[in-house]
Design a protein around this motif. Structure first.
Motif, PDB file in Angstrom:
ATOM      1  N   GLU A   1       0.811  -1.224   0.000  1.00 18.35           N
ATOM      2  CA  GLU A   1       0.000   0.000   0.000  1.00 18.35           C
ATOM      3  C   GLU A   1       0.843   1.272   0.000  1.00 18.35           C
ATOM      4  OE1 GLU A   1      -0.445  -2.489   2.201  1.00 18.35           O
ATOM      5  OE2 GLU A   1      -2.219  -3.387   1.282  1.00 18.35           O
ATOM      6  N   GLY A   2       2.172   1.160   0.029  1.00 24.63           N
ATOM      7  CA  GLY A   2       3.008   2.367   0.146  1.00 24.63           C
ATOM      8  C   GLY A   2       3.042   3.200  -1.124  1.00 24.63           C
ATOM      9  N   THR A   3       3.292   4.517  -0.981  1.00 21.29           N
ATOM     10  CA  THR A   3       3.541   5.371  -2.148  1.00 21.29           C
ATOM     11  C   THR A   3       4.630   6.377  -1.793  1.00 21.29           C
ATOM     12  OG1 THR A   3       1.886   6.975  -1.462  1.00 21.29           O
ATOM     13  CG2 THR A   3       1.202   5.400  -3.156  1.00 21.29           C
ATOM     14  N   GLN A   4       5.196   6.954  -2.819  1.00 25.00           N
ATOM     15  CA  GLN A   4       6.212   7.999  -2.683  1.00 25.00           C
ATOM     16  C   GLN A   4       7.380   7.584  -1.796  1.00 25.00           C
ATOM     17  OE1 GLN A   4       3.854  11.389  -1.522  1.00 25.00           O
ATOM     18  NE2 GLN A   4       3.111  11.665  -3.606  1.00 25.00           N
TER      19      GLN A   4
ATOM     20  N   GLN B   1      12.094  -7.941  -2.718  1.00 23.96           N
ATOM     21  CA  GLN B   1      12.747  -7.816  -4.018  1.00 23.96           C
ATOM     22  C   GLN B   1      14.256  -7.868  -3.898  1.00 23.96           C
ATOM     23  OE1 GLN B   1      11.537  -4.082  -5.848  1.00 23.96           O
ATOM     24  NE2 GLN B   1      10.026  -5.195  -7.069  1.00 23.96           N
ATOM     25  N   GLU B   2      14.893  -8.389  -4.930  1.00 19.94           N
ATOM     26  CA  GLU B   2      16.353  -8.284  -4.980  1.00 19.94           C
ATOM     27  C   GLU B   2      16.703  -6.792  -4.943  1.00 19.94           C
ATOM     28  OE1 GLU B   2      18.507  -8.766  -8.777  1.00 19.94           O
ATOM     29  OE2 GLU B   2      16.574  -8.746  -9.793  1.00 19.94           O
ATOM     30  N   PHE B   3      17.768  -6.443  -4.237  1.00 19.38           N
ATOM     31  CA  PHE B   3      18.204  -5.048  -4.176  1.00 19.38           C
ATOM     32  C   PHE B   3      19.099  -4.776  -5.381  1.00 19.38           C
ATOM     33  CE2 PHE B   3      21.496  -2.038  -2.240  1.00 19.38           C
ATOM     34  CZ  PHE B   3      20.750  -0.901  -2.542  1.00 19.38           C
TER      35      PHE B   3
ATOM     36  N   LEU C   1      12.116   3.010 -14.143  1.00 16.97           N
ATOM     37  CA  LEU C   1      13.035   1.900 -14.425  1.00 16.97           C
ATOM     38  C   LEU C   1      14.267   2.003 -13.549  1.00 16.97           C
ATOM     39  CD1 LEU C   1      13.274   2.286 -18.329  1.00 16.97           C
ATOM     40  CD2 LEU C   1      11.837   0.657 -17.093  1.00 16.97           C
ATOM     41  N   LEU C   2      14.863   0.861 -13.258  1.00 13.64           N
ATOM     42  CA  LEU C   2      16.181   0.855 -12.626  1.00 13.64           C
ATOM     43  C   LEU C   2      17.147   0.250 -13.626  1.00 13.64           C
ATOM     44  CD1 LEU C   2      15.600  -0.508  -8.985  1.00 13.64           C
ATOM     45  CD2 LEU C   2      15.780   1.857  -9.734  1.00 13.64           C
ATOM     46  N   ARG C   3      18.384   0.759 -13.629  1.00 19.90           N
ATOM     47  CA  ARG C   3      19.416   0.190 -14.496  1.00 19.90           C
ATOM     48  C   ARG C   3      20.094  -0.939 -13.737  1.00 19.90           C
ATOM     49  NH1 ARG C   3      21.565   5.835 -17.362  1.00 19.90           N
ATOM     50  NH2 ARG C   3      20.153   5.580 -19.134  1.00 19.90           N
TER      51      ARG C   3
ATOM     52  N   VAL D   1      11.532  -2.740 -14.491  1.00 19.51           N
ATOM     53  CA  VAL D   1      10.450  -1.805 -14.153  1.00 19.51           C
ATOM     54  C   VAL D   1      10.149  -1.886 -12.666  1.00 19.51           C
ATOM     55  CG1 VAL D   1       8.013  -1.247 -14.530  1.00 19.51           C
ATOM     56  CG2 VAL D   1       9.419  -2.020 -16.450  1.00 19.51           C
ATOM     57  N   MET D   2      10.127  -0.715 -12.053  1.00 19.88           N
ATOM     58  CA  MET D   2       9.781  -0.583 -10.642  1.00 19.88           C
ATOM     59  C   MET D   2       8.290  -0.416 -10.488  1.00 19.88           C
ATOM     60  SD  MET D   2      11.948   0.055  -8.176  1.00 19.88           S
ATOM     61  CE  MET D   2      12.195  -1.541  -8.837  1.00 19.88           C
ATOM     62  N   GLU D   3       7.782   0.482 -11.314  1.00 18.07           N
ATOM     63  CA  GLU D   3       6.416   0.919 -11.113  1.00 18.07           C
ATOM     64  C   GLU D   3       5.915   1.656 -12.342  1.00 18.07           C
ATOM     65  OE1 GLU D   3       6.031   3.949  -7.947  1.00 18.07           O
ATOM     66  OE2 GLU D   3       4.176   2.859  -7.506  1.00 18.07           O
TER      67      GLU D   3
HETATM   68  P1  ADP Z   1       6.951   3.956  -4.286  1.00 18.02           P
HETATM   69  O1  ADP Z   1       5.856   3.399  -5.138  1.00 18.02           O
HETATM   70  O2  ADP Z   1       6.552   4.149  -2.864  1.00 18.02           O
HETATM   71  O3  ADP Z   1       7.662   5.116  -4.902  1.00 18.02           O
HETATM   72  P2  ADP Z   1       9.013   2.208  -5.261  1.00 18.02           P
HETATM   73  O4  ADP Z   1       8.797   0.765  -5.362  1.00 18.02           O
HETATM   74  O5  ADP Z   1       8.968   3.012  -6.524  1.00 18.02           O
HETATM   75  O6  ADP Z   1       8.013   2.785  -4.171  1.00 18.02           O
HETATM   76  O7  ADP Z   1      10.397   2.470  -4.546  1.00 18.02           O
HETATM   77  C1  ADP Z   1      10.881   3.757  -4.225  1.00 18.02           C
HETATM   78  C2  ADP Z   1      12.320   3.927  -4.690  1.00 18.02           C
HETATM   79  O8  ADP Z   1      13.184   3.020  -4.010  1.00 18.02           O
HETATM   80  C3  ADP Z   1      12.506   3.620  -6.173  1.00 18.02           C
HETATM   81  O9  ADP Z   1      12.223   4.746  -6.980  1.00 18.02           O
HETATM   82  C4  ADP Z   1      13.974   3.210  -6.229  1.00 18.02           C
HETATM   83  O10 ADP Z   1      14.813   4.335  -6.309  1.00 18.02           O
HETATM   84  C5  ADP Z   1      14.185   2.529  -4.892  1.00 18.02           C
HETATM   85  N1  ADP Z   1      14.010   1.071  -5.034  1.00 18.02           N
HETATM   86  C6  ADP Z   1      12.829   0.412  -4.992  1.00 18.02           C
HETATM   87  N2  ADP Z   1      13.002  -0.909  -5.195  1.00 18.02           N
HETATM   88  C7  ADP Z   1      14.320  -1.115  -5.367  1.00 18.02           C
HETATM   89  C8  ADP Z   1      15.130  -2.274  -5.618  1.00 18.02           C
HETATM   90  N3  ADP Z   1      14.590  -3.487  -5.703  1.00 18.02           N
HETATM   91  N4  ADP Z   1      16.461  -2.106  -5.747  1.00 18.02           N
HETATM   92  C9  ADP Z   1      17.004  -0.851  -5.651  1.00 18.02           C
HETATM   93  N5  ADP Z   1      16.309   0.264  -5.414  1.00 18.02           N
HETATM   94  C10 ADP Z   1      14.976   0.160  -5.272  1.00 18.02           C
END
Ligand code: ADP
Length: 301
Positions: free
Chosen positions: A144-147, A177-179, A249-251, A258-260
């Motif tokens: 449920e988290g955001t931001q 999730q894997e970091f 996206l994360l590199r 894709v993060m979100e």
């Molecule tokens: P929210 O929806 O609350 O913004 P996110 O899932 O986008 O939550 O995570 C917030 C930030 O944390 C991302 O924009 C990214 O920078 C970092 N982050 C999230 N998940 C990972 C991950 N698995 N590995 C590295 N950084 C992450």
């Protein structure tokens, strides 16, 4: 055209810019607070009432529905869709994107790059859950988290187990999730309009912070994205069925992940960093596509 913007904050940067861009193109715009709408669902002619008035004559609706009001906000949007008004993003797509788990499942089904992710509600075997994502360090997220709130980096196995147990005690749904360490606290926000990446920025977390969210003190700068990143962002938007969205996206070492996918992406950071008239591009897209009943679901979703 007559355009409705569903937003609770007429003074917010994104809402203001959309109003400005629409008016500059000669459209009539009205900012409507979805929570103040009430609806007649039983009639053959669905209607929306607002402050004692029946809303009518709209050609398009731009949903800017906050995460905390998704349920009622999407119901109001669905009512607009049933009335044949063109939605910039459809209610079903917004509901999908607000559910992190559902989003990840939809994206994975399309073979889109994702961080290795496990999810759980009440895991009996925390060790095994951690093993499925490759062990610590891991990122643990409240669904449920955001931001960036509710996103925790657990660097050791012991820290990860106790955080998972704590969330478990609160009966929360979590993702593990894997970091992606190699992302270096940065992510890429691709802004999509109509199946194209029209702008991209890199957001860098403040010193010592792995979360890049601007709300957590991160900063935005211009970035040139690769062809693989562009394709990933476009496919993600398509999988979610969103015309306008921000794909984060994360590199990673295994390519872009894709993060979100955000269905109400903010305009301030991206317009500031790119100096582009993103709001104008959104209105251009509406001009080209807003035809009555030009939706996939017509409120049926
Ligand atoms: P929210 O929806 O609350 O913004 P996110 O899932 O986008 O939550 O995570 C917030 C930030 O944390 C991302 O924009 C990214 O920078 C970092 N982050 C999230 N998940 C990972 C991950 N698995 N590995 C590295 N950084 C992450």
């Amino acid at each position: 055209m007559k355009i409705a913007i569903l937003s609770r904050g007429p003074k917010l940067y994104s809402t203001r810019r959309l109003v400005e861009a629409a008016e500059a193109r000669g459209h009539e715009v009205r900012v409507i607070d979805a929570l103040r709408c009430y609806m007649n669902i039983n009639s053959v002619h669905p209607t929306i009432h607002y402050k004692g008035e029946v809303l009518s004559g709209f050609d398009a609706v731009i949903p800017r529905i906050g995460a905390s009001v998704t349920f009622y906000g999407t119901a109001v949007l669905r009512q607009f869709e049933m009335m044949g008004v063109y939605p910039l993003n459809e209610s079903v797509s917004i509901s999908r994107s607000r559910d992190k788990l559902r989003s990840l499942q939809l994206l994975s089904r399309r073979g889109i790059g994702l961080p290795v992710t496990g999810f759980a509600h009440s895991p009996d075997d925390v060790d095994d859950l951690l093993a499925t994502v490759g062990g610590a360090p891991v990122v643990i997220k409240l669904l449920e988290g955001t931001q960036g709130v509710g996103v925790v980096l657990a660097e050791t196995h012991a820290a990860a187990s106790s955080v998972i147990q704590a969330f478990n005690g609160l009966k929360a749904n979590i993702l593990v999730q894997e970091f992606i360490k190699e992302a270096g606290g940065a992510d890429i926000r691709c802004f999509i309009v109509g199946g194209k990446v029209i702008a991209a920025i890199k957001r860098q977390g403040k010193e010592g912070e792995f979360r890049s969210n601007l709300h957590q003190g991160g900063s935005a700068s211009l970035v040139k994205i690769t062809a693989a990143e562009r394709a990933t962002a476009i496919n993600a938007a398509k999988a979610m069925g969103l015309n306008v969205c921000g794909v984060d996206l994360l590199r990673s070492n295994h390519g872009p992940v894709v993060m979100e996918v955000n269905s109400s992406p903010g305009l301030e950071g991206i317009e500031g960093a790119t100096q582009k008239d993103i709001a104008g591009m959104v209105i251009d897209f509406i001009e080209k596509n807003a035809k009555p009943n030009n939706t996939r679901t017509k409120g049926k979703g």
